[in-house]
Design an enzyme around this catalytic site. Structure first.
Site, PDB file in Angstrom:
ATOM      1  N   TRP A 177       0.632  -1.148  -0.356  1.00 25.70           N
ATOM      2  CA  TRP A 177       0.451   0.382  -0.201  1.00 25.70           C
ATOM      3  C   TRP A 177       0.555   1.404   0.090  1.00 25.70           C
ATOM      4  CZ3 TRP A 177      -0.744   4.201   3.532  1.00 25.70           C
ATOM      5  CH2 TRP A 177      -1.235   4.917   3.343  1.00 25.70           C
ATOM      6  N   HIS A 178       1.856   1.057   1.164  1.00 24.76           N
ATOM      7  CA  HIS A 178       2.821   2.819   1.145  1.00 24.76           C
ATOM      8  C   HIS A 178       4.021   2.895  -0.370  1.00 24.76           C
ATOM      9  CE1 HIS A 178       1.739   1.342   5.418  1.00 24.76           C
ATOM     10  NE2 HIS A 178       2.776   3.041   5.054  1.00 24.76           N
ATOM     11  N   GLY A 179       3.720   1.965  -1.220  1.00 26.23           N
ATOM     12  CA  GLY A 179       4.498   2.017  -2.587  1.00 26.23           C
ATOM     13  C   GLY A 179       4.659   0.867  -3.364  1.00 26.23           C
TER      14      GLY A 179
END
Lengths: 473, 362
Positions: free
Chosen positions: A324-326
């Site tokens: 989700w973060h990258g």
């Protein structure tokens, strides 16, 4: 539009003046909606249309779900919502990542294929607003809320400008009830909101950008072997920077919402005083961890299907959390490390019986130190641009290089050390309480003095600040 | 389970908020006033900060037939826009940036299909041939801001201009918290590879990005000495990295320089294909800094091959007695007064190099 910009100061002052001078609640909500889209469109106006289209779709699907009778029919509409939202996220955020990995897999099989590079811009805050919007259909499906009849209210709930681009992830169910009745003006709430915004900006502008980011950037940007002191300083600096950056944004968002009469929940609760990893995730990015818990971990079976399955579930959830973060394997590694930490902690708790001596301050402090240390190691993978940099830095932290370099000045090292010590003392001294409780207990001159110093430091730092790290997620 | 239909209310701490807010606001007002008075007593005056937004504003003024100045801090200090306008019949746009490499801006203009004007490009070999690092990043940052500036950034810039024109303490790169901390004298580890500090504040900048050396720096004194001392460290190349074999590093640097020669030629050809013109200028440099530059980046290995390979007319200040007679107070730039006279004298050379034949406007 950044909170730490003159444009935002002017924008917020205008919005506040108009908002509190209007009598009509509908008029105020319309104003907030226009202001929110203006706030978002300031980056890239066409993406405001994308934001509206996903919001409108979820509103429509929510109404459909509210009308159908059987769970099977509800499930169909839910899957459409999940598929559309995640496809949108996948295309913009993970399109090139998936193509690159597809190319790599084919190359392993001896097939040379070069996919075209997707020249797409990442809509700012897409990960946040996708989750804002998705929480609505998920909660209707779970039966914990009824669909709203107002598209305007739902659109405002998703796009409410204080939390739109970098959280907290506010669920529609938490925000929509606040749109039912107009908040009454309250001086205390308004000024407390301003103080929280000052605190958030102080964390971001002064601590994260001015005192910590320089050392973190130099250490993570260095291509050679580093000495242990420099490596640790860079990693500790990044740990402080990402906390102050993200918690600073959340605090600003909470403060700005309070100025408008809205209440957003805490997103951080002194995470570097966590005792254990489950405790860490109850304190770090709370809105994401509870989102993943409610909508992923529990549907996967949570801990209801035995310890082994619970551990696998934890790792799956943290894998998704990392992604989700990258769109990079380093983020996945970060997530998997945290998943492993949580699984190991669960294993230890299953084996070791709780004893009174474990609650002594010394032991708690020791576990807290181990937690902080493990979190630091995981941050290396989060911040490093590739695995080569991460492993070089991990090597540096443990003195594995034969001819390491020193790149930080004594001032930078002292600066990071002092800020980190201050941060850790603040977290440990406040771990069992809240900022509100502390402020209520303190004498007025201490609160006023702290406010004065923070505002003064922000003015002194002027102009040398950056965008928030979490905007890219 | 997290309630999805909560009526959550944050607690509001009980404090005398009104009185406290007034006290804090008054305190901030007094503190800012005192700080402003103190900064002015140290010789600081209100000036615009040379940010990427100010550069972007200037870049937007570039018209298809404009005269554009690109490069490092020397044309930024040494060229007077009024004199250039008088001599070249057009008001030039100042795009030179302190401590930067001109190449990214040159490339951006060469790739701008609308642009077919004239470029006055300053060459400081140490900066123009920089393969990476701050000189290149500074220019790239500005070019990126020009292409990606949001309207929110533009509004912030517009709001900051009147503030910066009014308050001396808003001088960035000198009076911000990180810069003030940087000034605390703390010795470094002897083996630490710490970048040299940038020279202290010594110019004012206006809306057109015309830089003028402050009077304190023109006169011999503490500020002038500090600036002079700063150049030696900045113009001495750092030692090769320890983690790359020296031969490989040298080969990489040589390739980067060769690429810069070739890519500059490509940019010049693109510009000329659209009818544009370009002239390279080597601005005055004196004292120890000139010795250092001549040693580190000899003319025969930098300027000469660049001019020859690109077939661009060049004006090297030493070749012309009227340009070589200026003294740079801090070895690298001309004083504001001298910059006017220097520009006057440079104009005929520019006109000749650029083959401008019409009569100058008096």
């Amino acid at each position: 539009m950044l909170f730490n910009s003159l444009t935002f100061i002017a924008f917020f002052a205008i919005v506040l003046s108009l908002y509190w001078s209007m009598r009509s609640w509908n008029g105020r909500k319309n104003l907030l909606l226009v202001a929110s889209y203006l706030f978002y469109g300031a980056w890239n106006p066409p993406f405001a249309a994308l934001l509206f289209s996903t919001t409108a779709l979820d509103f429509y699907l929510g109404r459909k779900m509210g009308r159908v009778k059987t769970p099977a029919e509800r499930r169909v509409w839910l899957w459409i919502s999940v598929a559309v939202n995640l496809s949108m996220l996948g295309f913009f955020k993970y399109g090139n990542f998936l193509l690159e990995n597809f190319q790599w897999v084919l190359a392993r099989g001896g097939i040379q294929y070069k996919p075209p590079h997707l020249d797409v811009f990442l809509p700012i805050g897409i990960s946040f607003y996708t989750f804002h919007s998705l929480s609505y259909t998920l909660d209707i499906y779970r039966g914990v809320m009824q669909p709203t009849r107002s598209l305007r209210d739902f659109t405002l709930a998703v796009s409410f400008f204080p939390q739109l681009v970098a959280g907290p992830i506010v669920r529609a169910g938490d925000f929509l009830p606040q749109l039912e009745k107009p908040p009454q003006p309250q001086t205390g709430r308004f000024l407390w909101g301003l103080l929280l915004m000052t605190l958030g900006l102080f964390e971001k502008v002064v601590l994260a950008d001015s005192l910590l980011s320089g050392s973190a950037d130099r250490v993570f940007g260095y291509r050679g072997p580093l000495m242990a002191l420099d490596s640790w300083t860079g990693v500790v600096a990044f740990a402080g920077q990402i906390f102050c950056d993200f918690a600073g944004y959340s605090t600003c968002a909470i403060g700005a919402a309070l100025c408008l009469g809205f209440h957003l929940k805490d997103n951080f609760r002194f995470p570097y005083a966590a005792i254990g990893f489950s405790d860490f995730w109850r304190r770090w990015h709370i809105s994401l961890s509870t989102f993943l818990r409610d909508y992923l971990y529990i549907p996967l079976g949570g801990n209801r299907r035995g310890p082994a399955r619970a551990m696998i579930n934890l790792i799956i959830v943290m894998f998704i959390g990392g992604l989700w973060h990258g769109a990079a394997w380093t983020f996945v590694a970060w997530g998997l490390l945290h998943g492993s930490y949580l699984a190991i902690e669960r294993l230890i708790k299953a084996v070791v019986r709780p004893a009174p001596w474990m609650n002594s301050f010394g032991i708690q402090l020791l576990i807290g130190a181990i937690t902080y240390f493990a979190v630091l190691v995981a941050w290396v993978y989060f911040r490093a641009s590739d695995f080569g940099t991460a492993s070089r830095l991990i090597g540096g932290m443990f003195g594995a290089h034969s001819r390491p370099d020193a790149i930080l000045s004594t001032r930078e090292i002292l600066q990071v050390a002092l800020v980190t010590i201050g941060l850790l003392i603040a977290h440990w001294s406040m771990r069992e309480t809240s900022i509100e409780a502390v402020v209520q207990r303190l004498p007025r001159w201490v609160v006023g003095g702290a406010w004065f110093l923070m505002a003064g430091a922000i003015i002194l730092t002027q102009g040398s600040s950056n965008a928030f790290i979490y905007f890219q997620f | 389970m997290h309630s999805s239909t909560s009526n959550f209310n944050r607690p509001i701490p009980r404090q005398p908020w009104r009185g406290m807010t007034v006290a804090v606001a008054v305190g901030i007002l007094i503190a800012v006033t005192c700080w402003e008075v103190y900064c002015r007593s140290l010789g600081y005056e209100p000036t615009l900060n040379d940010t990427s937004d100010l550069w972007t504003e200037a870049r937007r003024r570039v018209q298809p037939e404009s005269i554009v100045i690109v490069g490092d801090s020397r044309p930024w200090f040494d060229l007077d826009l009024d004199e250039l306008e008088r001599g070249l019949m057009k008001r030039p746009v100042q795009l030179a940036q302190a401590g930067s490499c001109a190449f990214p801006v040159l490339e951006d203009l060469a790739n701008d299909q609308q642009f077919h004007g004239t470029i006055i490009c300053s060459i400081v070999p140490r900066l123009f041939f920089a393969p990476a690092g701050p000189p290149l990043e500074e220019s790239q940052k500005a070019v990126q801001r020009y292409h990606g500036q949001t309207w929110a950034q533009r509004v912030s810039h517009e709001l900051s201009v009147p503030l910066e024109r009014s308050f001396a303490f808003l001088k960035q790169q000198e009076l911000t918290l990180p810069d003030l901390l940087n000034d605390i004298p703390i010795p470094n580890r002897p083996y630490a590879q710490v970048p040299p500090p940038l020279p202290p504040y010594f110019c004012s900048v206006d809306r057109e990005r015309r830089a003028r050396m402050v009077e304190q720096c023109v006169r011999p004194g503490r500020l002038q000495t500090r600036v002079k001392n700063g150049w030696a460290a900045l113009f001495t190349p750092p030692p090769p990295p320890t983690y790359v074999p020296t031969a490989a590093f040298v080969a990489k640097m040589q390739k980067a320089v060769a690429d810069r020669f070739r890519n500059t030629g490509i940019c010049v050809d693109k510009l000329r294909a659209r009818g544009g013109k370009i002239v390279f200028v080597r601005f005055p440099v004196t004292g120890q800094l000139k010795k250092l530059e001549d040693e580190q980046t000899p003319r025969a290995q930098t300027w000469e091959p660049l001019v020859q390979q690109t077939h661009v007319p060049g004006i090297y200040f030493e070749d012309f007695p009227d340009l070589a007679s200026f003294d740079c107070p801090e070895w690298s730039h001309l004083s504001a007064g001298d910059s006017v006279e220097f520009t006057k004298r440079l104009v005929p050379h520019l006109r000749q190099a650029l083959q401008i034949n019409s009569v100058a406007v008096k």
